[in-house]
Design a protein around this motif. Structure first.
Motif, PDB file in Angstrom:
ATOM      1  N   HIS A  48      57.452  24.428  -6.987  1.00 50.97           N
ATOM      2  CA  HIS A  48      56.253  23.588  -6.965  1.00 50.97           C
ATOM      3  C   HIS A  48      55.005  24.417  -6.643  1.00 50.97           C
ATOM      4  O   HIS A  48      53.913  24.129  -7.117  1.00 50.97           O
ATOM      5  CB  HIS A  48      56.435  22.470  -5.940  1.00 50.97           C
ATOM      6  N   ALA A  49      55.195  25.466  -5.810  1.00 48.75           N
ATOM      7  CA  ALA A  49      54.049  26.323  -5.454  1.00 48.75           C
ATOM      8  C   ALA A  49      53.581  27.125  -6.661  1.00 48.75           C
ATOM      9  O   ALA A  49      52.383  27.345  -6.831  1.00 48.75           O
ATOM     10  CB  ALA A  49      54.416  27.247  -4.295  1.00 48.75           C
ATOM     11  N   THR A  50      54.506  27.581  -7.490  1.00 46.75           N
ATOM     12  CA  THR A  50      54.102  28.386  -8.660  1.00 46.75           C
ATOM     13  C   THR A  50      53.657  27.511  -9.822  1.00 46.75           C
ATOM     14  O   THR A  50      52.675  27.804 -10.484  1.00 46.75           O
ATOM     15  CB  THR A  50      55.248  29.299  -9.165  1.00 46.75           C
ATOM     16  N   ARG A  51      54.417  26.426 -10.067  1.00 43.26           N
ATOM     17  CA  ARG A  51      54.036  25.530 -11.163  1.00 43.26           C
ATOM     18  C   ARG A  51      54.032  24.119 -10.617  1.00 43.26           C
ATOM     19  O   ARG A  51      55.057  23.434 -10.625  1.00 43.26           O
ATOM     20  CB  ARG A  51      55.045  25.639 -12.320  1.00 43.26           C
ATOM     21  N   GLU A 130      43.064   8.682  -9.870  1.00 40.61           N
ATOM     22  CA  GLU A 130      42.687   9.275  -8.596  1.00 40.61           C
ATOM     23  C   GLU A 130      43.094  10.755  -8.566  1.00 40.61           C
ATOM     24  O   GLU A 130      42.370  11.606  -8.089  1.00 40.61           O
ATOM     25  CB  GLU A 130      43.402   8.526  -7.473  1.00 40.61           C
ATOM     26  N   GLU A 131      44.292  10.982  -9.109  1.00 44.01           N
ATOM     27  CA  GLU A 131      44.843  12.338  -9.167  1.00 44.01           C
ATOM     28  C   GLU A 131      43.849  13.312  -9.783  1.00 44.01           C
ATOM     29  O   GLU A 131      43.538  14.343  -9.210  1.00 44.01           O
ATOM     30  CB  GLU A 131      46.121  12.290 -10.023  1.00 44.01           C
ATOM     31  N   GLU A 132      43.304  12.943 -10.935  1.00 42.62           N
ATOM     32  CA  GLU A 132      42.395  13.841 -11.636  1.00 42.62           C
ATOM     33  C   GLU A 132      41.154  14.115 -10.804  1.00 42.62           C
ATOM     34  O   GLU A 132      40.721  15.246 -10.686  1.00 42.62           O
ATOM     35  CB  GLU A 132      41.992  13.241 -12.992  1.00 42.62           C
ATOM     36  N   SER A 133      40.580  13.047 -10.207  1.00 48.58           N
ATOM     37  CA  SER A 133      39.340  13.260  -9.481  1.00 48.58           C
ATOM     38  C   SER A 133      39.596  14.039  -8.199  1.00 48.58           C
ATOM     39  O   SER A 133      38.732  14.738  -7.708  1.00 48.58           O
ATOM     40  CB  SER A 133      38.678  11.931  -9.165  1.00 48.58           C
ATOM     41  N   ARG A 134      40.802  13.903  -7.677  1.00 42.90           N
ATOM     42  CA  ARG A 134      41.095  14.592  -6.431  1.00 42.90           C
ATOM     43  C   ARG A 134      41.297  16.088  -6.679  1.00 42.90           C
ATOM     44  O   ARG A 134      41.183  16.890  -5.789  1.00 42.90           O
ATOM     45  CB  ARG A 134      42.373  13.997  -5.860  1.00 42.90           C
ATOM     46  N   ARG A 135      41.654  16.423  -7.895  1.00 45.53           N
ATOM     47  CA  ARG A 135      42.008  17.812  -8.146  1.00 45.53           C
ATOM     48  C   ARG A 135      40.796  18.720  -8.297  1.00 45.53           C
ATOM     49  O   ARG A 135      40.842  19.856  -7.904  1.00 45.53           O
ATOM     50  CB  ARG A 135      42.817  17.896  -9.440  1.00 45.53           C
ATOM     51  N   ILE A 136      39.764  18.214  -8.941  1.00 45.93           N
ATOM     52  CA  ILE A 136      38.638  19.071  -9.287  1.00 45.93           C
ATOM     53  C   ILE A 136      37.344  18.493  -8.724  1.00 45.93           C
ATOM     54  O   ILE A 136      37.081  17.310  -8.881  1.00 45.93           O
ATOM     55  CB  ILE A 136      38.474  19.162 -10.822  1.00 45.93           C
ATOM     56  N   LEU A 147      44.095  21.395  -6.224  1.00 41.62           N
ATOM     57  CA  LEU A 147      45.536  21.498  -6.443  1.00 41.62           C
ATOM     58  C   LEU A 147      45.964  22.962  -6.395  1.00 41.62           C
ATOM     59  O   LEU A 147      46.966  23.309  -5.788  1.00 41.62           O
ATOM     60  CB  LEU A 147      45.907  20.864  -7.782  1.00 41.62           C
ATOM     61  N   HIS A 148      45.180  23.807  -7.043  1.00 44.80           N
ATOM     62  CA  HIS A 148      45.558  25.219  -7.115  1.00 44.80           C
ATOM     63  C   HIS A 148      44.831  26.062  -6.078  1.00 44.80           C
ATOM     64  O   HIS A 148      44.981  27.272  -6.044  1.00 44.80           O
ATOM     65  CB  HIS A 148      45.293  25.753  -8.516  1.00 44.80           C
ATOM     66  N   SER A 161      40.507  33.366   0.318  1.00 43.54           N
ATOM     67  CA  SER A 161      41.714  33.308   1.141  1.00 43.54           C
ATOM     68  C   SER A 161      41.955  31.829   1.475  1.00 43.54           C
ATOM     69  O   SER A 161      41.069  30.989   1.305  1.00 43.54           O
ATOM     70  CB  SER A 161      41.520  34.105   2.430  1.00 43.54           C
ATOM     71  N   LEU A 162      43.152  31.538   1.960  1.00 41.61           N
ATOM     72  CA  LEU A 162      43.459  30.145   2.320  1.00 41.61           C
ATOM     73  C   LEU A 162      42.494  29.605   3.358  1.00 41.61           C
ATOM     74  O   LEU A 162      42.074  28.460   3.300  1.00 41.61           O
ATOM     75  CB  LEU A 162      44.882  30.047   2.854  1.00 41.61           C
ATOM     76  N   ARG A 163      42.144  30.465   4.337  1.00 41.69           N
ATOM     77  CA  ARG A 163      41.241  30.027   5.407  1.00 41.69           C
ATOM     78  C   ARG A 163      39.846  29.731   4.846  1.00 41.69           C
ATOM     79  O   ARG A 163      39.224  28.731   5.189  1.00 41.69           O
ATOM     80  CB  ARG A 163      41.144  31.115   6.489  1.00 41.69           C
ATOM     81  N   GLU A 164      39.386  30.627   3.965  1.00 41.13           N
ATOM     82  CA  GLU A 164      38.072  30.409   3.367  1.00 41.13           C
ATOM     83  C   GLU A 164      38.070  29.120   2.547  1.00 41.13           C
ATOM     84  O   GLU A 164      37.107  28.352   2.575  1.00 41.13           O
ATOM     85  CB  GLU A 164      37.692  31.608   2.482  1.00 41.13           C
ATOM     86  N   PHE A 165      39.175  28.901   1.825  1.00 40.13           N
ATOM     87  CA  PHE A 165      39.260  27.684   1.028  1.00 40.13           C
ATOM     88  C   PHE A 165      39.204  26.455   1.925  1.00 40.13           C
ATOM     89  O   PHE A 165      38.510  25.478   1.653  1.00 40.13           O
ATOM     90  CB  PHE A 165      40.539  27.665   0.184  1.00 40.13           C
ATOM     91  N   ARG A 166      39.938  26.534   3.010  1.00 39.84           N
ATOM     92  CA  ARG A 166      40.000  25.404   3.944  1.00 39.84           C
ATOM     93  C   ARG A 166      38.600  25.125   4.549  1.00 39.84           C
ATOM     94  O   ARG A 166      38.192  23.974   4.672  1.00 39.84           O
ATOM     95  CB  ARG A 166      41.029  25.732   5.031  1.00 39.84           C
ATOM     96  N   LEU A 167      37.902  26.191   4.914  1.00 43.11           N
ATOM     97  CA  LEU A 167      36.546  26.020   5.455  1.00 43.11           C
ATOM     98  C   LEU A 167      35.631  25.374   4.417  1.00 43.11           C
ATOM     99  O   LEU A 167      34.876  24.450   4.729  1.00 43.11           O
ATOM    100  CB  LEU A 167      35.964  27.385   5.859  1.00 43.11           C
ATOM    101  N   LEU A 168      35.740  25.860   3.186  1.00 41.91           N
ATOM    102  CA  LEU A 168      34.907  25.313   2.117  1.00 41.91           C
ATOM    103  C   LEU A 168      35.225  23.828   1.925  1.00 41.91           C
ATOM    104  O   LEU A 168      34.328  22.992   1.782  1.00 41.91           O
ATOM    105  CB  LEU A 168      35.175  26.091   0.824  1.00 41.91           C
TER     106      LEU A 168
END
Ligand code: CA
Length: 236
Positions: A48-51, A130-136, A147-148, A161-168
């Protein structure tokens, strides 16, 4: 057999009983889904993490990680992928526990394939808009894919990085609102992590560098002694 869809939905089946797993996979493939099979929880999470799957069919009794642990791991990382639980155990506690952990549906074994297919279609239909709007989300020149966990400026992947993404993500959730450094610690770090406020500043600086953010026209504005805020409108 249904005609192949131009945008087939991806399903992941996590089931250790090989013959049952293969039967489910071949039936769902005939229905036009793209289906992967994983024989245990770790393999399922890795797949699930890769695809990323659009929906996961999850057996509860698995070797190693249980189905409940897989579900908990997904929800802990804020992954809202719909999950249908399969179980041979008919105890209603399983159902209650599964639903309280964030499963979307529950199917006791043995079940009819038609029943499983109908439930999958119902959940995907319900989840789709909802899925689509939540993704992008889009903000200024940035495209944020939740999602990615990626952020693009034009075609360039900014490699956060994950942390930077989380902060954003935290800043984007409330554009215009000032987030104090301690708020950012609470929202963007794990509960048992205790970064200094200086560490928060360093991560924000790194994030701003990757965004090529400038002081003249900042996306992330620094408010002396107060904190940070995202200045651009966000469209999702
Ligand atoms: Ca099993």
């Amino acid at each position: 057999m249904r005609p192949p869809s131009s945008n087939p939905r991806r399903l992941l089946v996590i089931e250790d009983e090989a013959s049952l797993g293969e039967m489910i996979v071949s039936n769902l493939a005939t229905e036009g889904f793209l289906v992967s099979l994983a024989g245990d929880g770790e393999a399922g999470l890795a797949s699930h993490a890769t695809r990323p799957a659009d929906l996961i069919i999850l057996d509860l009794m698995l070797p190693g990680m249980s189905g409940f642990e897989v579900l908990r791991a997904l929800r802990r990382r804020q992954d809202k992928v719909p999950v249908i639980i399969l179980t041979a155990r008919s105890a209603s506690e399983d159902r209650v526990q599964g639903l309280s952990l964030g499963a979307d549906d529950y199917l006791p074994k043995p079940f009819a394939m038609l029943e499983l297919t109908a439930r999958i279609r119902a959940i995907l239909r319900r989840a789709a808009p909802e899925e689509e709007s939540r993704r992008i989300a889009r903000s200024g020149p940035f495209k944020i894919d939740y999602l990615h966990l990626s952020v693009h400026r034009g075609r360039t992947d900014l490699q956060l990085s994950l942390r930077e993404f989380r902060l954003l993500e935290v800043l984007l959730a409330h554009p215009g609102r000032v987030h104090g450094r301690q708020d950012l610690v609470n929202l963007a770090w794990e509960a048992d992590a205790h970064p200094t406020l200086r560490t928060v500043d360093k991560h924000i600086q790194a994030l701003r560098r990757k965004l090529a953010d400038s002081d003249e026209n900042p996306a992330i504005q620094t408010l002396e002694r107060e904190g940070y805020r995202w200045t651009l409108p966000v469209k999702s």
